[in-house]
Scaffold this active site. Structure first.
Site, PDB file in Angstrom:
ATOM      1  N   VAL A 185       3.563  -4.532  -3.815  1.00 33.05           N
ATOM      2  CA  VAL A 185       4.264  -5.241  -5.000  1.00 33.05           C
ATOM      3  C   VAL A 185       4.387  -4.156  -6.110  1.00 33.05           C
ATOM      4  O   VAL A 185       5.415  -4.197  -6.718  1.00 33.05           O
ATOM      5  CB  VAL A 185       3.505  -6.375  -5.400  1.00 33.05           C
ATOM      6  N   TYR A 187      -2.853  -8.949  10.380  1.00 31.23           N
ATOM      7  CA  TYR A 187      -3.568  -8.026   9.589  1.00 31.23           C
ATOM      8  C   TYR A 187      -4.800  -8.524   8.962  1.00 31.23           C
ATOM      9  O   TYR A 187      -5.807  -7.734   9.322  1.00 31.23           O
ATOM     10  CB  TYR A 187      -2.707  -7.714   8.429  1.00 31.23           C
TER      11      TYR A 187
END
Length: 249
Positions: A122, A80
């Site tokens: 998150v 990524y």
């Protein structure tokens, strides 16, 4: 798009989103949706939504656009980080070689309604866990920090970037910095005060800190975020409640 005269072409592979989020615009005469790229033949101005992950595990704090980063090129997160870094490289090569107008935004953590509930991010995790009555799982040590930008502020920043004459890269994010424990405690307080917070093992190469230096965005875009975390979380909670079928007691 409702109040503008722009024609909008969206290229998306829906990896972290859904076509349902765009269905209200499908059929609009100034909106086109494609699942692959559009190149120089139409002379489009191209926006690359890059990421704060290009800075890796930063040794400079907060992170300005001039910082080249501290990235492990072979770690479990590297595909990524390095993918976004090479995307910026290719965009600038394309810009230099063909004169195509590009804009590059380095997006920091963003949250808000209509995110995938189980996307692994998150804020999504904590809100979904709290609504389901599950323990909030904080990856150790819990002192690692992130900065969270509400989606409406993010969209405003991206629009200003696209409408201006700055190529970038430009950091777009909220400089309010929170540890993961602080985020969990805030979600707990706002949604379910009796929920447990549980520490779990972390993934390798998790950055220890993340905070944007938005001096450039303020100077050249006249942009800074307005929505504070405690204002944005309830709006996301409301959307998640609706989709999970969890009523507010």
């Amino acid at each position: 798009m409702q109040n503008e005269k722009n024609e909008v072409i969206v290229a998306d592979n829906y990896f972290t989103g859904s076509k349902d989020n765009l269905k209200k615009w499908i059929g609009h005469p100034r909106f086109e949706l494609i699942r692959h790229g559009l190149a120089k033949r139409v002379g489009a101005r191209i926006l690359l939504t890059s990421t704060s992950e290009v800075y890796g595990d930063p040794l400079v704090h907060p992170q300005p656009e001039s910082y080249w980063g501290n990235v492990n090129p072979i770690g479990v997160r590297s595909c990524y980080d390095e993918g976004k870094r090479v995307a910026e490289t290719l965009m600038f090569d394309y810009h230099r070689q063909h004169g195509i107008e590009i804009r590059i935004a380095r997006i920091f953590n963003t949250y808000g309604p209509r995110m995938n509930i189980d996307d692994g991010r998150v804020v999504s995790n904590f809100i979904a866990q709290a609504l389901r009555g599950e323990a909030l799982t904080v990856q150790k040590p819990g002192t690692q920090t992130r900065s969270f930008c509400y989606v409406s502020d993010m969209v405003d920043g991206l629009m200003r970037l696209m409408e201006g004459d700055q190529t970038g890269p430009i950091n777009i994010g909220n400089p309010g910095e929170f540890t993961m424990v602080e985020l969990a405690e805030t979600v707990k307080e706002l949604i379910k005060p009796d929920i447990e917070i549980k520490m779990v093992e972390n993934t390798p190469d998790d950055p220890r800190q993340r905070k944007p230096d938005i001096s450039k965005a303020k100077e050249v875009l006249g942009w800074e975020p307005k929505v504070k975390l405690r204002e944005g979380l309830p709006l996301m909670e409301e959307d998640f409640r609706l989709r999970l079928g969890v009523s507010k007691k």
